[in-house]
Design a protein around this motif. Structure first.
Motif, short mmCIF file in Angstrom:
data_model
loop_
_atom_site.label_atom_id
_atom_site.label_comp_id
_atom_site.label_asym_id
_atom_site.label_seq_id
_atom_site.Cartn_x
_atom_site.Cartn_y
_atom_site.Cartn_z
N LEU A 1 4.59 -73.65 77.74
CA LEU A 1 5.33 -74.28 76.65
C LEU A 1 4.72 -73.96 75.30
N GLY A 2 3.42 -73.90 75.24
CA GLY A 2 2.75 -73.57 73.98
C GLY A 2 2.73 -74.73 73.02
N SER A 3 2.13 -74.49 71.90
CA SER A 3 1.98 -75.54 70.90
C SER A 3 3.14 -75.50 69.91
N ASN A 4 3.61 -76.67 69.53
CA ASN A 4 4.69 -76.80 68.56
C ASN A 4 4.15 -77.52 67.34
N LEU A 5 3.26 -76.87 66.61
CA LEU A 5 2.50 -77.54 65.58
C LEU A 5 3.33 -78.07 64.43
N GLY A 6 4.51 -77.55 64.19
CA GLY A 6 5.27 -77.99 63.04
C GLY A 6 6.32 -79.04 63.32
N THR A 7 6.42 -79.54 64.53
CA THR A 7 7.52 -80.42 64.87
C THR A 7 7.02 -81.80 65.29
N LYS A 8 6.69 -82.62 64.31
CA LYS A 8 6.14 -83.95 64.58
C LYS A 8 7.14 -84.85 65.31
N ASP A 9 8.44 -84.72 65.04
CA ASP A 9 9.43 -85.57 65.71
C ASP A 9 9.44 -85.34 67.21
N LEU A 10 9.09 -84.15 67.63
CA LEU A 10 9.06 -83.85 69.06
C LEU A 10 8.03 -84.72 69.76
N ALA A 11 6.93 -85.03 69.10
CA ALA A 11 5.91 -85.89 69.71
C ALA A 11 6.52 -87.24 70.08
N GLY A 12 7.26 -87.83 69.16
CA GLY A 12 7.89 -89.11 69.44
C GLY A 12 8.86 -89.03 70.60
N LYS A 13 9.64 -87.96 70.66
CA LYS A 13 10.59 -87.78 71.76
C LYS A 13 9.87 -87.65 73.09
N LEU A 14 8.78 -86.89 73.10
CA LEU A 14 8.03 -86.69 74.34
C LEU A 14 7.32 -87.97 74.77
N ILE A 15 6.82 -88.74 73.82
CA ILE A 15 6.20 -90.02 74.14
C ILE A 15 7.24 -90.95 74.75
N ARG A 16 8.44 -90.98 74.16
CA ARG A 16 9.52 -91.81 74.72
C ARG A 16 9.91 -91.33 76.11
N LYS A 17 9.90 -90.00 76.33
CA LYS A 17 10.23 -89.46 77.65
C LYS A 17 9.22 -89.96 78.68
N VAL A 18 7.94 -89.86 78.35
CA VAL A 18 6.91 -90.36 79.27
C VAL A 18 7.16 -91.84 79.55
N TRP A 19 7.48 -92.58 78.52
CA TRP A 19 7.67 -94.03 78.65
C TRP A 19 8.93 -94.37 79.46
N ASN A 20 10.01 -93.70 79.17
CA ASN A 20 11.30 -94.05 79.78
C ASN A 20 11.51 -93.50 81.18
N GLU A 21 10.85 -92.41 81.52
CA GLU A 21 11.11 -91.75 82.80
C GLU A 21 10.05 -92.02 83.86
N ASN A 22 9.11 -92.90 83.56
CA ASN A 22 8.07 -93.28 84.52
C ASN A 22 8.00 -94.79 84.58
N ASP A 23 7.38 -95.32 85.63
CA ASP A 23 7.21 -96.77 85.67
C ASP A 23 6.17 -97.15 84.61
N THR A 24 6.16 -98.42 84.24
CA THR A 24 5.34 -98.90 83.13
C THR A 24 3.86 -98.60 83.35
N LYS A 25 3.36 -98.84 84.56
CA LYS A 25 1.94 -98.60 84.85
C LYS A 25 1.58 -97.13 84.69
N THR A 26 2.40 -96.25 85.24
CA THR A 26 2.14 -94.81 85.15
C THR A 26 2.19 -94.35 83.70
N ALA A 101 -1.17 -92.37 66.43
CA ALA A 101 -0.50 -93.57 65.93
C ALA A 101 0.77 -93.87 66.73
N LYS A 102 1.53 -92.82 67.06
CA LYS A 102 2.77 -93.01 67.83
C LYS A 102 2.47 -93.50 69.25
N ILE A 103 1.45 -92.93 69.88
CA ILE A 103 1.08 -93.35 71.23
C ILE A 103 0.57 -94.79 71.19
N THR A 104 -0.29 -95.09 70.23
CA THR A 104 -0.85 -96.43 70.10
C THR A 104 0.26 -97.47 69.93
#
Length: 112
Positions: A1-26, A101-104
């Motif tokens: 996938l490589g690094s996407n250094l210029g796309t900060k909004d993608l971080a938020g989307k990926l954090i939400r994906k981890v949150w929404n597509e896994n159980d809360t503990k995971t 900050a977004k993960i926190t």
């Protein structure tokens, strides 16, 4: 996938994906682990040992987490040539405080 250094909004989307597509503990464990790793890198960005993580250990803890590998790649970690470690280049470090900050914020919402 490589690094996407210029796309900060993608971080938020990926954090939400981890949150929404896994159980809360995971999701909480995965995001907390990644947050700890990123905070350590920010504390000492020139320390190679903090920007070089064993693939086997990280794949065991994040590999099966939906969105985990994509988030890892987005923050700048990529496999080295030998495929033994994930390595983050120093030029990825400036975007880390925003991602931390977004993960926190996401993990804090879960613990309320």
């Amino acid at each position: 996938l490589g690094s996407n250094l210029g796309t900060k909004d993608l971080a938020g989307k990926l954090i939400r994906k981890v949150w929404n597509e896994n159980d809360t503990k995971t999701a909480t464990k995965a995001l907390s682990l990644l947050n700890k790793i990123l905070k350590n890198v920010v504390k000492d960005p020139k320390a190679d040992k903090l920007r070089k993580l064993k693939m086997s250990a990280l794949d065991k803890r994040l590999g099966s987490v939906k969105g985990g590998p994509e988030l890892l790649a987005h923050v700048g970690f990529a496999p080295n040539a030998e495929k033994t470690h994930y390595v983050m280049p120093t030029d990825a470090v400036p975007m880390l405080p925003d991602i931390i900050a977004k993960i926190t914020a996401r993990v804090a919402v879960s613990t309320q």
